[in-house]
Scaffold this motif. Structure first.
Motif, PDB file in Angstrom:
ATOM      1  N   SER A   1       1.022  -1.029   0.361  1.00  0.00           N
ATOM      2  CA  SER A   1      -0.313   0.222   0.060  1.00  0.00           C
ATOM      3  C   SER A   1       1.093   1.118   0.670  1.00  0.00           C
ATOM      4  O   SER A   1       0.391   2.243   0.013  1.00  0.00           O
ATOM      5  N   THR A   2       2.291   0.983   0.436  1.00  0.00           N
ATOM      6  CA  THR A   2       3.052   2.587  -0.017  1.00  0.00           C
ATOM      7  C   THR A   2       3.425   2.831  -0.899  1.00  0.00           C
ATOM      8  O   THR A   2       4.071   3.975  -0.897  1.00  0.00           O
ATOM      9  N   CYS A   3       2.578   1.801  -1.876  1.00  0.00           N
ATOM     10  CA  CYS A   3       3.140   2.650  -3.727  1.00  0.00           C
ATOM     11  C   CYS A   3       2.589   3.772  -3.516  1.00  0.00           C
ATOM     12  O   CYS A   3       2.439   4.377  -4.375  1.00  0.00           O
ATOM     13  N   ILE A   4       0.835   4.084  -3.191  1.00  0.00           N
ATOM     14  CA  ILE A   4       0.508   5.421  -2.572  1.00  0.00           C
ATOM     15  C   ILE A   4       0.002   5.724  -2.031  1.00  0.00           C
ATOM     16  O   ILE A   4       0.410   5.801  -0.654  1.00  0.00           O
ATOM     17  N   GLY A   5       0.206   7.519  -2.638  1.00  0.00           N
ATOM     18  CA  GLY A   5       0.201   8.499  -1.763  1.00  0.00           C
ATOM     19  C   GLY A   5      -0.677   9.002  -1.797  1.00  0.00           C
ATOM     20  O   GLY A   5      -1.458   9.252  -3.006  1.00  0.00           O
ATOM     21  N   PRO A   6      -0.995  10.598  -1.014  1.00  0.00           N
ATOM     22  CA  PRO A   6      -1.636  11.331  -1.442  1.00  0.00           C
ATOM     23  C   PRO A   6      -2.089  11.898  -2.600  1.00  0.00           C
ATOM     24  O   PRO A   6      -2.928  12.257  -3.281  1.00  0.00           O
ATOM     25  N   TYR A   7      -0.947  11.838  -3.569  1.00  0.00           N
ATOM     26  CA  TYR A   7      -0.819  12.439  -4.955  1.00  0.00           C
ATOM     27  C   TYR A   7      -0.681  11.375  -6.203  1.00  0.00           C
ATOM     28  O   TYR A   7      -0.649  12.100  -6.850  1.00  0.00           O
ATOM     29  N   SER A   8      -0.997  10.308  -5.587  1.00  0.00           N
ATOM     30  CA  SER A   8      -0.608   9.311  -6.417  1.00  0.00           C
ATOM     31  C   SER A   8      -1.792   9.255  -7.564  1.00  0.00           C
ATOM     32  O   SER A   8      -3.014   9.371  -6.904  1.00  0.00           O
ATOM     33  N   GLY A   9      -1.719   9.159  -8.590  1.00  0.00           N
ATOM     34  CA  GLY A   9      -3.126   8.673  -9.584  1.00  0.00           C
ATOM     35  C   GLY A   9      -3.227   7.521  -9.988  1.00  0.00           C
ATOM     36  O   GLY A   9      -1.675   6.593 -10.156  1.00  0.00           O
ATOM     37  N   CYS A  10      -3.565   6.449 -10.569  1.00  0.00           N
ATOM     38  CA  CYS A  10      -4.060   5.205 -10.639  1.00  0.00           C
ATOM     39  C   CYS A  10      -5.229   5.219 -12.131  1.00  0.00           C
ATOM     40  O   CYS A  10      -6.098   5.499 -11.615  1.00  0.00           O
ATOM     41  N   TYR A  11      -4.207   4.095 -12.813  1.00  0.00           N
ATOM     42  CA  TYR A  11      -5.002   4.308 -14.159  1.00  0.00           C
ATOM     43  C   TYR A  11      -4.866   2.480 -14.625  1.00  0.00           C
ATOM     44  O   TYR A  11      -4.079   2.169 -13.989  1.00  0.00           O
TER      45      TYR A  11
END
Ligand code: ATR
Length: 271
Positions: free
Chosen positions: A202-212
């Motif tokens: 889950s650390t791959c995602i932060g508050p600025y991450s976009g996920c596609y």
């Protein structure tokens, strides 16, 4: 009337005829576009018959993209690198092969979603045909770093080597992803098809991450649901990519760029 079609197996769920008919309607073009179910061993024959009977252009989907690559007598550089072709046109007795998937993805990310690739840290999950098809156009946007993570690490390594002259790209397994969040995560694995999640920390995602997620459906994909739960700034699915890759094929065939925004909306409402 100029004839176009999409060939695949299965094909009954293809949205391409609907998309191309909407493009034709909104841009005032007179053309026909059919879905054609082709037998697993009948692709070459079907393409030859289509072009010999005056057909102008074909889209190609699963499982024929590699065969389409082989059949093309001319290929663009991005099709050459992709090892797969999703758009064929018949020009001056040549079968011209193009791959518009990567351009479609990049255009959806940059223009429709206003996310950036240049200078960003990007994670792509998966190392199959779908990912290979989009790597050249993504690298052409000059991300600061592109990490390719796959369950079978050797496949990610092979792809990273194949594209090493085109940008900064490295391969790894899921367990070796470090703790820093990525700016943009792209799921190109087929895990969503079976409702599964690639085991990303889950650390791959932060508050600025976009996920596609390159997949799409009537419901949010499991990957995007998970990404939203981890606090991603934005989740996007592959419907825009589907429409944009079609628009690029339409442009190749008709030298005319159709408006995609309203078509994306219409197709989504009909999912
Ligand atoms: P496609 O043409 O859709 O890319 P593919 O070439 O069969 O299909 O590739 C599927 C990709 O999804 C592969 O990267 C596969 O990982 P492996 O190379 O390890 O097989 C990935 N994939 C499929 N199911 C997955 C799952 N449950 N978790 C993680 N990765 C998965």
């Amino acid at each position: 009337m100029d004839r176009y079609a999409v060939m695949g197996n299965p094909i009954q769920h293809s949205l391409s005829p609907h998309i191309h008919r909407l493009f034709a309607e909104t841009s005032g073009q007179s053309l026909s576009y059919e879905a054609m179910l082709v037998a697993e061993d009948g692709f070459t024959r079907a393409v030859d018959a289509f072009f010999q009977s005056g057909g102008k252009g074909l889209n190609v989907t699963v499982p024929f993209k590699e065969q389409a690559w082989q059949m093309a007598t001319k290929r663009s550089q991005r099709a050459e690198l992709a090892g797969a072709v999703n758009t064929l046109s018949f020009v001056d007795n040549e079968i011209c092969g193009e791959n518009t998937d990567g351009v479609g993805l990049v255009r959806d990310i940059l223009q429709n979603h206003q996310c950036q690739i240049k200078g960003k840290r990007i994670l792509i999950v998966g190392a199959g045909g779908a990912v290979r098809g989009v790597l050249a156009p993504i690298l052409a946007e000059e991300p600061a770093e592109l990490v390719l993570a796959n369950r079978t690490v050797s496949k990610a390594e092979t792809l990273a080597t194949h594209f090493q002259d085109h940008g900064k790209i490295q391969a790894c397994g899921f367990e070796l992803l470090d703790d820093r969040p990525f700016d943009l995560l792209i799921n190109g694995s087929s895990a969503s098809l079976s409702g599964q999640l690639p085991p990303l920390p889950s650390t791959c995602i932060g508050p600025y991450s976009g996920c596609y997620d390159m997949m799409y459906g009537a419901k949010q994909t499991v990957f995007n649901t998970w990404a939203a739960q981890q606090g991603a700034a934005k989740v996007m699915d592959g419907l825009g990519m589907l429409v944009e890759q079609a628009a690029e094929a339409f442009f190749i065939w008709r030298q005319l760029r159709p408006e995609t925004g309203p078509v994306i909306k219409t197709i989504r409402n009909n999912l």
